[in-house]
Design a protein around this motif. Structure first.
Motif, PDB file in Angstrom:
ATOM      1  N   THR A 162       0.833  -1.211   0.000  1.00  0.00           N
ATOM      2  CA  THR A 162       0.000   0.000   0.000  1.00  0.00           C
ATOM      3  C   THR A 162       0.869   1.263   0.000  1.00  0.00           C
ATOM      4  OG1 THR A 162      -0.059  -0.078   2.414  1.00  0.00           O
ATOM      5  CG2 THR A 162      -1.924  -1.109   1.236  1.00  0.00           C
ATOM      6  N   MET A 163       0.397   2.291  -0.699  1.00  0.00           N
ATOM      7  CA  MET A 163       1.119   3.566  -0.816  1.00  0.00           C
ATOM      8  C   MET A 163       0.198   4.711  -0.409  1.00  0.00           C
ATOM      9  SD  MET A 163       2.458   5.453  -4.288  1.00  0.00           S
ATOM     10  CE  MET A 163       0.821   5.968  -4.783  1.00  0.00           C
ATOM     11  N   ALA A 164       0.668   5.562   0.488  1.00  0.00           N
ATOM     12  CA  ALA A 164      -0.137   6.719   0.910  1.00  0.00           C
ATOM     13  C   ALA A 164       0.103   7.891  -0.032  1.00  0.00           C
ATOM     14  CB  ALA A 164       0.254   7.128   2.333  1.00  0.00           C
ATOM     15  N   THR A 188      -1.700  -0.552  -4.274  1.00  0.00           N
ATOM     16  CA  THR A 188      -2.933   0.040  -3.731  1.00  0.00           C
ATOM     17  C   THR A 188      -2.612   1.418  -3.163  1.00  0.00           C
ATOM     18  OG1 THR A 188      -3.689  -2.179  -3.201  1.00  0.00           O
ATOM     19  CG2 THR A 188      -4.804  -0.322  -2.084  1.00  0.00           C
ATOM     20  N   ALA A 189      -3.269   2.434  -3.722  1.00  0.00           N
ATOM     21  CA  ALA A 189      -3.022   3.815  -3.275  1.00  0.00           C
ATOM     22  C   ALA A 189      -4.065   4.196  -2.227  1.00  0.00           C
ATOM     23  CB  ALA A 189      -3.092   4.761  -4.456  1.00  0.00           C
ATOM     24  N   VAL A 190      -3.602   4.762  -1.114  1.00  0.00           N
ATOM     25  CA  VAL A 190      -4.489   5.152  -0.017  1.00  0.00           C
ATOM     26  C   VAL A 190      -4.467   6.677   0.120  1.00  0.00           C
ATOM     27  CG1 VAL A 190      -5.035   4.818   2.431  1.00  0.00           C
ATOM     28  CG2 VAL A 190      -3.836   3.004   1.151  1.00  0.00           C
ATOM     29  N   PRO A 191      -5.572   7.355  -0.261  1.00  0.00           N
ATOM     30  CA  PRO A 191      -5.562   8.829  -0.216  1.00  0.00           C
ATOM     31  C   PRO A 191      -5.842   9.415   1.165  1.00  0.00           C
ATOM     32  CG  PRO A 191      -7.628   8.032  -1.140  1.00  0.00           C
ATOM     33  CD  PRO A 191      -6.798   6.803  -0.816  1.00  0.00           C
ATOM     34  N   TYR A 192      -5.180  10.546   1.453  1.00  0.00           N
ATOM     35  CA  TYR A 192      -5.416  11.336   2.662  1.00  0.00           C
ATOM     36  C   TYR A 192      -5.613  12.792   2.219  1.00  0.00           C
ATOM     37  CZ  TYR A 192      -3.519   7.267   5.112  1.00  0.00           C
ATOM     38  OH  TYR A 192      -3.309   5.983   5.575  1.00  0.00           O
ATOM     39  N   ASP A 193      -5.971  13.673   3.160  1.00  0.00           N
ATOM     40  CA  ASP A 193      -6.136  15.096   2.809  1.00  0.00           C
ATOM     41  C   ASP A 193      -4.832  15.861   2.893  1.00  0.00           C
ATOM     42  OD1 ASP A 193      -9.483  15.277   4.238  1.00  0.00           O
ATOM     43  OD2 ASP A 193      -8.802  14.925   2.170  1.00  0.00           O
ATOM     44  N   GLY A 194      -3.764  15.135   3.164  1.00  0.00           N
ATOM     45  CA  GLY A 194      -2.439  15.758   3.251  1.00  0.00           C
ATOM     46  C   GLY A 194      -1.445  14.707   3.706  1.00  0.00           C
ATOM     47  N   THR A 195      -0.158  14.961   3.481  1.00  0.00           N
ATOM     48  CA  THR A 195       0.817  13.962   3.928  1.00  0.00           C
ATOM     49  C   THR A 195       1.167  14.163   5.393  1.00  0.00           C
ATOM     50  OG1 THR A 195       2.584  15.330   3.000  1.00  0.00           O
ATOM     51  CG2 THR A 195       1.798  13.480   1.656  1.00  0.00           C
ATOM     52  N   GLU A 201       0.110   7.732   9.861  1.00  0.00           N
ATOM     53  CA  GLU A 201      -0.273   6.346   9.536  1.00  0.00           C
ATOM     54  C   GLU A 201       0.941   5.532   9.096  1.00  0.00           C
ATOM     55  OE1 GLU A 201      -4.079   6.171  10.378  1.00  0.00           O
ATOM     56  OE2 GLU A 201      -4.130   5.407   8.317  1.00  0.00           O
ATOM     57  N   LEU A 202       1.869   6.185   8.407  1.00  0.00           N
ATOM     58  CA  LEU A 202       3.075   5.479   7.949  1.00  0.00           C
ATOM     59  C   LEU A 202       3.934   5.076   9.146  1.00  0.00           C
ATOM     60  CD1 LEU A 202       4.625   4.859   5.173  1.00  0.00           C
ATOM     61  CD2 LEU A 202       6.043   6.813   5.809  1.00  0.00           C
ATOM     62  N   VAL A 203       4.168   6.038  10.051  1.00  0.00           N
ATOM     63  CA  VAL A 203       4.970   5.755  11.251  1.00  0.00           C
ATOM     64  C   VAL A 203       4.305   4.646  12.073  1.00  0.00           C
ATOM     65  CG1 VAL A 203       5.737   6.741  13.454  1.00  0.00           C
ATOM     66  CG2 VAL A 203       6.000   8.056  11.331  1.00  0.00           C
ATOM     67  N   GLN A 206       0.305   1.626   9.330  1.00  0.00           N
ATOM     68  CA  GLN A 206      -0.983   1.370   8.655  1.00  0.00           C
ATOM     69  C   GLN A 206      -0.831   1.348   7.137  1.00  0.00           C
ATOM     70  OE1 GLN A 206      -1.235   3.794  11.483  1.00  0.00           O
ATOM     71  NE2 GLN A 206      -1.679   1.872  12.548  1.00  0.00           N
ATOM     72  N   VAL A 207       0.179   2.012   6.628  1.00  0.00           N
ATOM     73  CA  VAL A 207       0.486   1.956   5.189  1.00  0.00           C
ATOM     74  C   VAL A 207       1.974   1.648   5.034  1.00  0.00           C
ATOM     75  CG1 VAL A 207      -1.294   3.416   4.142  1.00  0.00           C
ATOM     76  CG2 VAL A 207       0.678   4.475   5.222  1.00  0.00           C
TER      77      VAL A 207
END
Ligand code: MLT
Length: 332
Positions: A162-164, A188-195, A201-203, A206-207
């Motif tokens: 998965t990629m954020a 699989t791309a996982v969208p957010y409203d900002g990085t 989530e990365l730390v 979760q992705v």
């Protein structure tokens, strides 16, 4: 009434013209002569705490000092930055609403059929700010440790990885598309409203990975909170001297950096734009801004780039080049 002589008529016309200008300025609510006399909202079209927010807050402080009023950051996130940009496009053109946006301003026309604004017609550029390198980073639990391992892991496990990213047309999305295109995979791309939120989530695991700007990743990399695979610039960067480039890792096509600029609504008077440009240039020459940017892997643009003209030229060029790339990717 004696007919007015030519000179009187000329004077009337001059007065009317002058009145017209004042009325035009008044109708836009702007009063260039007394600008600014109130706090200025700066719309950041991504979540608080992310890279665009970080860059904006860096320049907002010295610009506030220079203009004598507060520049107040308003995070209006969503849809890869197009929600905030759309709000700025329809704001009162009085100099009290400014937009900070990045490369996403130039990609949106090719990606969104129903875009609510025209990046060229609905805005006046104030000046470029910085061009931020990107890094490919992984969660602490993600298996690969080197860029080469990352490439083969992605190619062998694309269906489970998965990629954020921060929404369609965002910098992290674009970099992700370049990466997937170069590696010939679809993850699989996982969208957010900002990085900013995506980093949390990365730390947390979760992705699996993200391609994000050094203004958001340097601190996490230095703290060992994320795995760092590569930087997307032709040369290594001073802030992360041990991080190889994508080219060193055999992937020169994954090359992108994120230019940022300030905008105002199109009808904003030129005198107001000039004041904002001047304040921006003062901010970019400020030693504290230079040091803060260097610590996060970037630098202010040169003074001749922090101008409406240079900004307008780059925006036009980027709209055309991303239009071609995205068009080709969509089979156009
Ligand atoms: C952000 O500030 O969240 C980023 O600029 C998002 C992106 O474009 O990747």
């Amino acid at each position: 009434m004696t007919p007015a002589g030519p000179r009187k008529t000329a004077a009337y016309i001059g007065a009317l013209a002058g009145l017209g200008l004042i009325l035009a300025a008044c109708s836009s609510g702007a009063d260039p002569a007394n600008y600014p006399e109130d706090d200025i909202d700066v719309i950041v079209p991504f979540s608080a705490g992310g890279p665009t927010d970080t860059v904006t807050r860096m320049v907002a402080e010295p610009m506030s000092e220079e203009l004598g009023v507060q520049l107040v950051v308003q995070n209006v996130d969503g849809a890869g930055g197009t929600v905030g940009a759309g709000q700025a496009a329809t704001a009162e053109p009085d100099g009290y609403t400014v937009l900070m946006h990045h490369i996403g301003m130039s990609t949106a026309p090719a990606l969104y059929d129903d875009l609510a604004y025209d990046p060229v017609a609905d805005f006046k550029p104030v000046g470029l700010v910085t061009e931020v390198p990107m890094t490919i980073v992984g969660s602490p639990d993600f298996e690969p440790t080197t860029f080469e391992e990352f490439v083969s892991h992605i190619q062998e496990n694309a269906d489970t990885v998965t990629m954020a990213h921060a929404g369609e047309g965002s910098a992290s999305n674009l970099c992700g598309l370049l990466l997937m295109d170069a590696l010939g995979v679809e993850v699989t791309a996982v969208p957010y409203d900002g990085t900013g939120p995506a980093m949390g989530e990365l730390v947390g695991g979760q992705v699996d990975f993200m391609c994000d700007q050094t203004t958001n990743t340097t601190g996490q990399i230095e703290a060992g909170k994320v795995k760092a695979y590569a930087v997307t610039t032709p040369e290594r960067i001073e802030a992360l001297p041990d991080l190889p480039t994508t080219a060193e890792g055999g992937q020169p096509d994954i090359e992108v950096s994120v230019w940022h600029g300030l905008y105002v609504p199109a009808e904003t008077p030129d005198e107001v734009v000039t004041q904002l440009t001047d304040a921006l240039q003062v901010a970019l020459a400020d030693q504290m801004v230079i040091d803060q940017m260097a610590d996060l892997g970037t630098a202010p643009v040169a003074a001749d780039q922090a101008t409406p003209e240079a900004h307008a030229t780059l925006l036009q060029e980027q709209i055309e080049s991303w239009g071609d790339i995205i068009g080709a990717g969509q089979g156009g």
